[in-house]
Design a protein around this motif. Structure first.
Motif, mmCIF file in Angstrom:
data_model
loop_
_atom_site.group_PDB
_atom_site.id
_atom_site.type_symbol
_atom_site.label_atom_id
_atom_site.label_comp_id
_atom_site.label_asym_id
_atom_site.label_seq_id
_atom_site.Cartn_x
_atom_site.Cartn_y
_atom_site.Cartn_z
ATOM 1 N N ALA A 1 10.739 33.970 -0.362
ATOM 2 C CA ALA A 1 12.077 33.802 -0.688
ATOM 3 C C ALA A 1 12.553 32.447 -0.672
ATOM 4 C CB ALA A 1 12.810 34.509 0.488
ATOM 5 N N GLY A 2 13.560 31.856 -1.233
ATOM 6 C CA GLY A 2 13.902 30.605 -1.749
ATOM 7 C C GLY A 2 15.445 30.495 -1.735
ATOM 8 N N LEU A 3 15.995 29.317 -1.273
ATOM 9 C CA LEU A 3 17.635 29.083 -1.469
ATOM 10 C C LEU A 3 17.505 28.312 -2.590
ATOM 11 C CD1 LEU A 3 20.188 29.176 -0.411
ATOM 12 C CD2 LEU A 3 19.770 27.116 0.912
ATOM 13 N N VAL A 4 18.435 28.466 -3.521
ATOM 14 C CA VAL A 4 18.596 27.670 -4.669
ATOM 15 C C VAL A 4 20.041 27.263 -5.147
ATOM 16 C CG1 VAL A 4 18.342 27.441 -7.159
ATOM 17 C CG2 VAL A 4 16.467 28.798 -5.868
ATOM 18 N N SER A 5 20.287 26.105 -5.428
ATOM 19 C CA SER A 5 21.696 25.771 -5.284
ATOM 20 C C SER A 5 22.329 26.463 -6.551
ATOM 21 C CB SER A 5 21.881 24.056 -5.765
ATOM 22 O OG SER A 5 21.405 23.819 -7.146
ATOM 23 N N SER A 6 23.807 26.445 -6.498
ATOM 24 C CA SER A 6 24.608 26.986 -7.719
ATOM 25 C C SER A 6 24.929 26.115 -8.703
ATOM 26 C CB SER A 6 25.839 27.398 -7.115
ATOM 27 O OG SER A 6 25.568 28.472 -5.985
ATOM 28 N N SER A 7 24.230 24.929 -8.820
ATOM 29 C CA SER A 7 24.338 24.131 -9.886
ATOM 30 C C SER A 7 23.675 24.449 -11.152
ATOM 31 C CB SER A 7 23.761 22.639 -9.451
ATOM 32 O OG SER A 7 22.378 22.767 -9.328
ATOM 33 N N LYS A 8 23.947 23.646 -12.153
ATOM 34 C CA LYS A 8 23.131 23.897 -13.599
ATOM 35 C C LYS A 8 21.761 23.685 -13.291
ATOM 36 C CE LYS A 8 27.221 23.051 -16.662
ATOM 37 N NZ LYS A 8 27.487 22.236 -17.869
ATOM 38 N N ASP A 9 21.274 22.828 -12.542
ATOM 39 C CA ASP A 9 20.151 22.516 -12.293
ATOM 40 C C ASP A 9 19.257 23.893 -11.519
ATOM 41 O OD1 ASP A 9 19.896 20.085 -13.755
ATOM 42 O OD2 ASP A 9 20.155 19.212 -11.630
ATOM 43 N N ASP B 1 20.227 26.740 -11.884
ATOM 44 C CA ASP B 1 20.011 27.647 -12.611
ATOM 45 C C ASP B 1 18.785 27.835 -13.330
ATOM 46 O OD1 ASP B 1 22.622 28.462 -12.522
ATOM 47 O OD2 ASP B 1 23.502 27.894 -14.044
ATOM 48 N N ILE B 2 18.170 26.361 -13.784
ATOM 49 C CA ILE B 2 17.025 26.262 -14.480
ATOM 50 C C ILE B 2 15.951 26.704 -13.475
ATOM 51 C CG2 ILE B 2 15.545 24.611 -15.323
ATOM 52 C CD1 ILE B 2 17.932 22.997 -16.393
ATOM 53 N N LEU B 3 15.823 26.201 -12.032
ATOM 54 C CA LEU B 3 15.137 26.519 -11.240
ATOM 55 C C LEU B 3 15.048 28.359 -11.034
ATOM 56 C CD1 LEU B 3 12.940 25.862 -9.266
ATOM 57 C CD2 LEU B 3 14.599 25.442 -7.587
ATOM 58 N N ALA B 4 16.221 28.755 -10.840
ATOM 59 C CA ALA B 4 16.497 30.253 -10.650
ATOM 60 C C ALA B 4 15.608 31.055 -11.704
ATOM 61 C CB ALA B 4 17.587 30.547 -10.082
ATOM 62 N N ALA B 5 15.664 30.555 -12.961
ATOM 63 C CA ALA B 5 15.113 31.265 -13.948
ATOM 64 C C ALA B 5 13.647 31.410 -13.608
ATOM 65 C CB ALA B 5 15.463 30.631 -15.285
ATOM 66 N N VAL B 6 12.815 30.297 -13.455
ATOM 67 C CA VAL B 6 11.688 30.225 -13.253
ATOM 68 C C VAL B 6 11.091 31.150 -12.047
ATOM 69 C CG1 VAL B 6 9.752 28.676 -12.601
ATOM 70 C CG2 VAL B 6 11.625 28.026 -14.330
ATOM 71 N N LEU B 7 11.765 30.900 -10.916
ATOM 72 C CA LEU B 7 11.601 31.526 -9.784
ATOM 73 C C LEU B 7 11.847 32.815 -9.737
ATOM 74 C CD1 LEU B 7 12.577 29.012 -6.942
ATOM 75 C CD2 LEU B 7 10.492 29.375 -7.937
ATOM 76 N N ASN B 8 12.761 33.364 -10.326
ATOM 77 C CA ASN B 8 12.764 34.921 -10.723
ATOM 78 C C ASN B 8 11.805 35.640 -11.553
ATOM 79 O OD1 ASN B 8 15.393 35.730 -9.443
ATOM 80 N ND2 ASN B 8 16.656 34.812 -11.070
ATOM 81 N N PHE B 9 10.998 34.633 -12.356
ATOM 82 C CA PHE B 9 9.864 35.142 -13.084
ATOM 83 C C PHE B 9 8.637 35.192 -12.221
ATOM 84 C CE2 PHE B 9 6.402 34.038 -16.047
ATOM 85 C CZ PHE B 9 6.578 35.166 -16.810
ATOM 86 N N TRP B 10 8.644 34.304 -11.320
ATOM 87 C CA TRP B 10 7.569 34.513 -10.380
ATOM 88 C C TRP B 10 7.711 35.248 -8.947
ATOM 89 C CZ3 TRP B 10 6.952 28.200 -10.317
ATOM 90 C CH2 TRP B 10 6.072 27.817 -11.413
ATOM 91 N N LYS B 11 8.758 35.955 -9.121
ATOM 92 C CA LYS B 11 8.987 37.263 -8.082
ATOM 93 C C LYS B 11 9.425 36.715 -6.861
ATOM 94 C CE LYS B 11 7.279 40.096 -11.375
ATOM 95 N NZ LYS B 11 8.313 40.656 -12.047
ATOM 96 N N TYR B 12 10.353 35.480 -6.878
ATOM 97 C CA TYR B 12 10.780 35.191 -5.467
ATOM 98 C C TYR B 12 11.993 36.059 -5.355
ATOM 99 C CZ TYR B 12 8.030 30.979 -4.631
ATOM 100 O OH TYR B 12 6.982 29.945 -4.450
ATOM 101 N N GLN B 13 12.583 36.168 -4.032
ATOM 102 C CA GLN B 13 13.701 36.471 -3.762
ATOM 103 C C GLN B 13 14.662 35.395 -3.488
ATOM 104 O OE1 GLN B 13 14.089 39.266 -0.266
ATOM 105 N NE2 GLN B 13 16.095 38.525 0.102
ATOM 106 N N LEU B 14 15.756 35.375 -4.342
ATOM 107 C CA LEU B 14 16.856 34.189 -4.206
ATOM 108 C C LEU B 14 17.841 34.457 -3.806
ATOM 109 C CD1 LEU B 14 15.976 32.377 -7.529
ATOM 110 C CD2 LEU B 14 14.589 32.010 -5.648
ATOM 111 N N SER B 15 18.275 33.369 -2.949
ATOM 112 C CA SER B 15 19.880 33.261 -2.454
ATOM 113 C C SER B 15 20.500 31.986 -3.375
ATOM 114 C CB SER B 15 20.227 33.559 -1.073
ATOM 115 O OG SER B 15 19.734 34.802 -0.561
ATOM 116 N N ARG B 16 21.687 32.225 -3.915
ATOM 117 C CA ARG B 16 22.169 31.020 -4.546
ATOM 118 C C ARG B 16 23.269 30.517 -3.551
ATOM 119 N NH1 ARG B 16 21.576 30.729 -9.985
ATOM 120 N NH2 ARG B 16 21.880 28.408 -9.579
ATOM 121 N N GLY B 17 23.029 29.076 -3.098
ATOM 122 C CA GLY B 17 24.183 28.540 -2.260
ATOM 123 C C GLY B 17 23.851 27.030 -2.323
#
Length: 216
Positions: free
Chosen positions: A70-78, A80-96
């Motif tokens: 799992a990972g914590l990814v910021s809610s910024s536009k950057d 969003d880019i990271l989240a797209a990749v990590l979702n593809f790599w099967k991470y559970q994400l929380s945005r914050g």
């Protein structure tokens, strides 16, 4: 109309990016140093906290793809880019954000670890200063009673962006070296002063193995 076009381009880019990044990473030769204990624990179903610097994080995230992280990814536009990749790599994400509302971000990470997932953290993110370790990784490992592993990541050839962290993108067919620390266990009853000492130790150790990883 311009806003719609920008939104379409942004969405299309985020859909294609994970494939492009994954293909890039598959061309790279990876050398892992002192990683046996890390992957032994993961393969046995034990969760861990893994920490690596923001500027070299691409292969930190990649090496743990599809590994119940799992990972914590910021809610910024950057973010969003990271989240797209990590979702593809099967991470559970929380945005914050660990920059705003740090307590909420910490609670999210604790909940991730408490659910049996491993947690990957960039301890100098999301805005730096670069390679200065914030408390989050140590506190999550301490309160969750799981081991912390630090990872230094070096690229034999990379493109460095003009960002605050000098973010590095490995060149195709280059080499990546990942150097892991030994397992770091933080006592659950460690008081503030002792915890601060451990945080300082982890920063020094992560910078040490980062330097080792950058030697080719």
């Amino acid at each position: 109309m311009k806003r719609i076009k920008k939104r379409i381009l942004h969405t299309t880019g985020n859909l294609l990016l994970p494939y492009v990044v994954t293909i890039l990473c598959k061309t790279v030769t990876v050398e892992i140093v002192n990683g046996e204990n890390v992957f032994r624990k993961l393969n046995s179903g034990q969760n861990i906290v893994a920490a690596f610097w923001h500027g070299v994080m691409l292969f930190g995230w990649y090496i743990f793809r599809k590994s119940n992280f799992a990972g914590l990814v910021s809610s910024s536009k950057d973010g969003d880019i990271l989240a797209a990749v990590l979702n593809f790599w099967k991470y559970q994400l929380s945005r914050g954000s660990s920059h705003k509302g740090g307590k909420d971000a910490l609670q999210l990470m604790l909940e991730m670890a408490g659910s049996g997932r491993s947690v990957a953290i960039t301890p100098d993110g999301p805005t730096g200063p670069p390679r200065e370790l914030k408390a989050g990784a140590v506190v999550v490992a301490k309160k969750s009673a799981i081991p912390l592993f630090l990872a230094g990541i070096g690229y034999s050839g990379s493109i460095k962006l003009k960002s605050w962290d000098r973010f590095e993108i490995p060149k195709p067919f280059s080499k990546v070296k990942i150097v892991f620390s030994d397992a770091i266990f933080i006592p659950g009853d460690a008081e503030y002063e002792k915890t601060s000492e451990i945080i300082n130790y982890c920063e020094d150790e992560l910078n040490r193995i980062q330097e080792e990883a950058e030697k080719f």
